[in-house]
Design an enzyme around this catalytic site. Structure first.
Site, PDB file in Angstrom:
ATOM      1  N   LYS A  62       0.840  -1.196   0.000  1.00  0.00           N
ATOM      2  CA  LYS A  62       0.000   0.000   0.000  1.00  0.00           C
ATOM      3  C   LYS A  62       0.877   1.250   0.000  1.00  0.00           C
ATOM      4  CE  LYS A  62      -4.049  -1.693   2.540  1.00  0.00           C
ATOM      5  NZ  LYS A  62      -5.022  -1.483   1.455  1.00  0.00           N
ATOM      6  N   ARG A  69     -10.576 -11.253   1.546  1.00  0.00           N
ATOM      7  CA  ARG A  69     -11.428 -12.299   0.971  1.00  0.00           C
ATOM      8  C   ARG A  69     -10.750 -13.670   1.022  1.00  0.00           C
ATOM      9  NH1 ARG A  69     -11.743  -8.984  -4.569  1.00  0.00           N
ATOM     10  NH2 ARG A  69     -11.385  -7.326  -3.072  1.00  0.00           N
TER      11      ARG A  69
HETATM   12  N1  BES Z   1      -8.317  -3.539   4.244  1.00  0.00           N
HETATM   13  C1  BES Z   1      -8.383  -3.131   2.900  1.00  0.00           C
HETATM   14  C2  BES Z   1      -9.628  -2.317   2.582  1.00  0.00           C
HETATM   15  C3  BES Z   1      -9.632  -0.894   3.044  1.00  0.00           C
HETATM   16  C4  BES Z   1      -8.903   0.045   2.364  1.00  0.00           C
HETATM   17  C5  BES Z   1     -10.412  -0.512   4.079  1.00  0.00           C
HETATM   18  C6  BES Z   1      -8.950   1.367   2.773  1.00  0.00           C
HETATM   19  C7  BES Z   1     -10.480   0.785   4.478  1.00  0.00           C
HETATM   20  C8  BES Z   1      -9.746   1.738   3.828  1.00  0.00           C
HETATM   21  C9  BES Z   1      -8.392  -4.340   1.995  1.00  0.00           C
HETATM   22  O1  BES Z   1      -7.657  -5.416   2.426  1.00  0.00           O
HETATM   23  C10 BES Z   1      -7.810  -3.908   0.685  1.00  0.00           C
HETATM   24  O2  BES Z   1      -6.669  -3.560   0.668  1.00  0.00           O
HETATM   25  N2  BES Z   1      -8.603  -3.950  -0.368  1.00  0.00           N
HETATM   26  C11 BES Z   1      -8.159  -3.529  -1.634  1.00  0.00           C
HETATM   27  C12 BES Z   1      -8.750  -4.461  -2.665  1.00  0.00           C
HETATM   28  C13 BES Z   1      -8.196  -4.286  -4.042  1.00  0.00           C
HETATM   29  C14 BES Z   1      -6.745  -4.689  -4.074  1.00  0.00           C
HETATM   30  C15 BES Z   1      -9.005  -5.109  -4.980  1.00  0.00           C
HETATM   31  C16 BES Z   1      -8.617  -2.099  -1.860  1.00  0.00           C
HETATM   32  O3  BES Z   1      -9.707  -1.751  -1.433  1.00  0.00           O
HETATM   33  O4  BES Z   1      -7.836  -1.328  -2.406  1.00  0.00           O
HETATM   34 MN    MN Z   2      -5.638  -5.266   1.806  1.00  0.00          MN
END
Ligand code: BES
Ligand code: MN
Ligand code: ZN
Length: 507
Positions: free
Chosen positions: A281, A355
């Site tokens: 991230k 997921r």
């Molecule tokens: N935990 C995150 C989702 C999230 C992101 C929650 C920002 C709250 C704020 C999750 O694990 C994630 O990183 N999801 C990705 C999915 C994508 C790679 C398809 C996302 O939302 O960017």
């Molecule tokens: Mn994630």
């Protein structure tokens, strides 16, 4: 904080403060009739001379000269016809913000003098308890040199003038306090830094439920070895880049008077930190990914509320704990793993890890023969884009279950909005090499995540709550909200009172 009911005309004891509602153009507040030990003319003159404001939320302390240790706090409520839920919340918030600054220990609220369309005393008390606890919440912070200001308030009395409302009021206090306990537990855990609240710590917090010595609680912890043995390879792929081993806490609550009744299963995503893994991230706000365990925090908080309420249900709460880190041993984009269901998944983005964890737990819980399953997860940033920070996303394979969740949302004001699931989204989970991929394209990201989970939840009634936008407030003053503990507990209370018809066992 103690909450109690006052049935008779207000009997002042020392250090009490009465809260008086002031509406625009109403010269005599309704509640004044209940306060006998004051000189009413003083107050009426104040109102007449406009020394007291009816401006929404404006608070003025009026000393009571007959009993100087007691006082009246007037709170502006605006126009009497316009009071709605949001204004009601603002009024209670304003009172508590003011009370925090003064040294009174008890307040008396006259809630029946505030009319909000269709909302009864039960609702008003529930909301009030929740708002008060939210306002009084302090972070269990790690600051060594800041003094926390002392709060003197320790009792809130609800004056109930109508006999027929007392039962409802008592129930509201019981429900409100149990939920407040659950919310506090969820918040405290979620706010704890990820070096302390790691998968071991989070999963083992569930043992605190046994402190109450209840025979209704049984806790099992599934460790990494066991997960290997069972075949939860999707789950394990997420934690393999972390030094912290994964743990699943299975909390069984046997509360039903029919011991063999099928359980309700609640599954919480418990990523104690989500760096994204190899699909790292960006660093901005990455600290907030300690909140990626808020689903698990909410499940544990709800289990505490359930135990305190002694609900007549069988419930299994599951905390799916692990950490997603980049490392030489971490899983790579392109890796293919076999899930517990047997289906293979190509991991195209290691940041879509929630997921992968949840799919194996969804398969695992089949063995409990659940009457319904709800998973709670900070699953997608896309849900925040779609619904913002007020509404939790709801996806489900069962309309009846959805309706019940929406009903609970209405009572608690813990807002939820349903998003569709449809087979047409399947192409976004296509994989060239495996049965499915964990992500393939960004459009409708909250829904595609829901579709992924649905593949593993075909055999029972299932709902998915995406709390990415609602579990914590983001930014400089970030902190956990404790949502959706109120929603889940309300859902369970309602479900206990009215289960699905037997013949509706099929979806
Ligand atoms: N935990 C995150 C989702 C999230 C992101 C929650 C920002 C709250 C704020 C999750 O694990 C994630 O990183 N999801 C990705 C999915 C994508 C790679 C398809 C996302 O939302 O960017
Ligand atoms: Mn994630
Ligand atoms: Zn995550």
């Amino acid at each position: 904080m103690q909450f109690s009911i006052l049935k008779n005309n207000t009997n002042f004891t020392s250090n009490m403060i009465c809260i008086l509602e002031i509406f625009d153009k109403i010269n005599e507040p309704k509640s004044l009739q209940y306060i006998t030990q004051i000189n009413k003319n003083d107050i009426l003159n104040f109102i007449k001379n406009k020394k007291i404001s009816s401006h929404l939320g404006s608070c003025i302390l009026v000393q009571n000269f007959t009993h100087p240790q007691n006082a009246i706090l007037t709170v502006g409520c605006g126009k009497s016809k316009n009071i709605n839920i949001d204004k009601y919340q603002k009024i209670i918030q304003a009172i508590i913000k003011y009370i925090k600054l003064i040294k009174y220990e008890k307040i008396i609220l006259f809630l029946s003098s505030l009319n909000i369309s269709n909302l009864n005393i039960y609702w008003k008390i529930r909301q009030t308890i929740e708002i008060i606890q939210t306002e009084l919440y302090t972070l269990n912070n790690f600051k060594k040199h800041t003094k926390i200001p002392k709060i003197y308030l320790n009792e809130v009395l609800f004056y109930i003038p109508y006999r027929n409302e007392i039962k409802q009021a008592q129930l509201a206090i019981q429900h409100g306090q149990s939920i407040a306990l659950g919310v506090k537990i969820a918040k405290d855990l979620s706010n704890t830094p990820p070096n302390i609240c790691d998968p071991y710590y989070l999963s083992h917090q569930s043992y605190k439920l046994q402190d109450t010595n209840s025979k209704k609680i049984l806790i099992e912890i599934i460790d990494q070895q066991e997960m290997q043995k069972i075949g939860m390879h999707a789950y394990l792929s997420v934690s393999q880049g972390s030094k912290k081993a994964p743990y699943i806490a299975v909390i069984k609550y046997h509360g039903s008077n029919k011991p063999n009744e099928n359980p309700i299963v609640l599954i919480g995503k418990g990523l104690t930190f989500d760096s994204g893994g190899i699909s790292l991230k960006p660093s901005r706000k990455m600290d907030e990914m300690k909140y990626d365990m808020c689903g698990a925090g909410a499940v544990l908080g709800t289990m505490h509320a359930v135990l305190k309420l002694n609900l007549n249900l069988n419930i299994i709460g599951i905390l799916a704990c692990c950490e997603n880190m980049p490392d030489a041993f971490a899983c790579r984009p392109g890796d293919i793993v076999q899930t517990l269901s047997g289906k293979t998944v190509e991991i195209l983005n290691t940041d879509a890890e929630g997921r992968l964890v949840l799919c194996d737990v969804l398969s695992y819980v089949k063995k409990f023969n659940p009457q319904l399953v709800i998973d709670i997860a900070t699953l997608t940033g896309a849900c925040v884009v779609a619904l913002g920070h007020h509404y939790t996303g709801l996806m489900s394979n069962c309309d009846k279950l959805c309706q019940k969740i929406l009903d609970a949302s209405k009572i608690t004001y813990d807002l939820v909005w349903r998003l569709p699931l449809h087979k047409k989204f399947a192409y976004q989970l296509k994989s060239k090499f495996a049965d499915i991929s964990n992500v393939n394209g960004n459009d409708g990201g909250a829904i595609t995540a829901g579709c992924f989970l649905q593949e593993f939840a075909e055999e029972y009634r299932w709902a998915h709550l995406d709390i990415a936008g609602t579990a914590w407030t983001s930014g400089k003053n970030n902190s956990a909200t404790g949502r959706p503990v109120a929603l889940l507990t309300q859902f369970l209370i309602d479900h206990m009172n009215q289960k699905f018809d037997e013949d509706l066992n099929a979806k």
